[in-house]
Scaffold this active site. Structure first.
Site, PDB file in Angstrom:
ATOM      1  N   ASP A   4      20.703 -11.823 -11.836  1.00  9.94           N
ATOM      2  CA  ASP A   4      19.374 -12.404 -12.003  1.00  9.94           C
ATOM      3  C   ASP A   4      19.355 -13.320 -13.220  1.00  9.94           C
ATOM      4  OD1 ASP A   4      16.266 -11.848 -11.231  1.00  9.94           O
ATOM      5  OD2 ASP A   4      16.491 -12.157 -13.388  1.00  9.94           O
TER       6      ASP A   4
ATOM      7  N   TYR B 174      16.355 -19.153 -19.127  1.00 11.49           N
ATOM      8  CA  TYR B 174      17.296 -18.333 -19.915  1.00 11.49           C
ATOM      9  C   TYR B 174      18.408 -19.203 -20.517  1.00 11.49           C
ATOM     10  CZ  TYR B 174      15.393 -14.345 -17.197  1.00 11.49           C
ATOM     11  OH  TYR B 174      14.593 -13.416 -16.584  1.00 11.49           O
TER      12      TYR B 174
ATOM     13  N   LYS C 230      14.916 -18.861 -11.293  1.00  8.59           N
ATOM     14  CA  LYS C 230      13.455 -19.010 -11.372  1.00  8.59           C
ATOM     15  C   LYS C 230      13.036 -20.408 -11.835  1.00  8.59           C
ATOM     16  CE  LYS C 230      13.620 -14.210 -12.782  1.00  8.59           C
ATOM     17  NZ  LYS C 230      14.763 -14.068 -13.675  1.00  8.59           N
TER      18      LYS C 230
ATOM     19  N   HIS D 102       8.503 -18.349 -12.084  1.00  9.01           N
ATOM     20  CA  HIS D 102       8.754 -17.421 -13.196  1.00  9.01           C
ATOM     21  C   HIS D 102       7.491 -16.697 -13.688  1.00  9.01           C
ATOM     22  CE1 HIS D 102      12.018 -16.701 -16.434  1.00  9.01           C
ATOM     23  NE2 HIS D 102      11.205 -15.685 -16.398  1.00  9.01           N
TER      24      HIS D 102
END
Ligand code: A2P
Length: 273
Positions: A47, A52, A77, A110
């Site tokens: 994931d 990120y 996302k 997200h």
């Protein structure tokens, strides 16, 4: 049977490994090693998210694993700050380029609002993003589409204005914070609940009650908490950069939390701060 080999099936028939490796807060350079370690430990579900800033590292680790692309389930996302039809398509293209993949397994919005405006009303923008998701899904570029941090009202707006019901909603879920309204709504609409921060980002690990219950099963608190999310029918996404803990977090099949202890765990209302 290990949780590593078990799968949930989303309502569109796409199966998803029951435990995923979470990569939030793992920097890009560290992600290559962490994801490689996770794959070696047996994880087949990773994931990540554009936000990120580690998609390239994740993609590199997956390519270097020697496994076939279809053997790994990848979620990413659309950043919370990026909304709208064209911007969603553009961001998706960036994500698949970063990951070095043609097809994404699961793509999520997200959050319903930018992090700097938590709780703000972005219904119209989310509907436009979701229409882009529907297009990508219909074109076969994504195998399943979903949302993250969406409340029942946020999801209802998509149900009322769009055609495809989200297949998953990724929310904060752990003993202490079980977001019952969210879970009930998702269950009613066959939306898979993914549990991020199943260990309350590590804060739950020192809790005395959790330690007492874990000791009674001769397991670690992390194992108890991950088992808890599974027995609640959610999909845990534990995060660690430590290879031993990666393994430990998957060893949750040799015990079963009793109904009585599930009730005790469900009754905790704490963020463990
Ligand atoms: P580390 O990366 O140093 O192992 P969550 O999954 O709820 O976000 O929690 C992640 C946090 O919990 C991280 O700080 C991680 O630290 C820690 N953690 C993950 N697995 C374990 C484990 N099995 N035992 C102890 N700490 C863990």
């Amino acid at each position: 049977m290990s949780v590593l080999n078990e799968k949930y099936v989303m309502y569109n028939g796409v199966s998803i490994p029951k435990i995923g490796f979470g990569t939030w807060q793992i920097p890009n350079d560290v992600a290559v090693k962490s994801v490689s370690d996770a794959i070696r430990a047996g994880y087949r579900h990773i994931d990540t998210a554009l936000a990120y800033q580690n998609e390239e590292g994740v993609g590199k680790a997956i390519r270097e694993s020697g496994l076939k692309r279809e053997e790994i389930f990848i979620t990413s996302k659309l950043p919370a700050e990026i909304k709208g039809y064209d911007k969603a398509l553009e961001s998706f293209n960036k994500t698949v380029k970063n990951l070095g993949t043609e097809v994404l397994d699961l793509y999520l919005i997200h959050a319903p609002w930018p992090w700097t405006d938590k709780g703000g009303n972005y219904t119209a923008e989310n509907i436009q993003s979701w229409k882009a998701f529907e297009k990508l899904y219909r074109e076969g570029r994504i195998r399943a589409i979903g949302v993250s941090n969406f409340s029942p009202a946020d999801i209802q707006a998509l149900l009322d204005n769009c055609e495809i019901v989200p297949m998953a909603n990724q929310i904060a879920f752990h003993a202490g914070r079980t977001q019952e309204e969210y879970v009930a709504f998702c269950n009613k609409h066959n939306i898979l609940v993914e549990a991020y921060s199943p260990l309350a980002t590590g804060r739950a690990l020192a809790d005395p009650l959790l330690n007492e219950i874990a000791a009674s099963y001769a397991v670690s608190v992390a194992q108890l908490l991950i088992r808890f999310t599974l027995q609640r029918g959610t999909l845990p996404l534990p995060k660690t950069t430590n290879a031993n803990r990666m393994l430990e977090n998957t060893q949750v099949d040799h015990f079963m939390i009793s109904d009585e202890d599930m009730a005790r765990l469900n009754a905790i209302h704490s963020e463990f701060r």
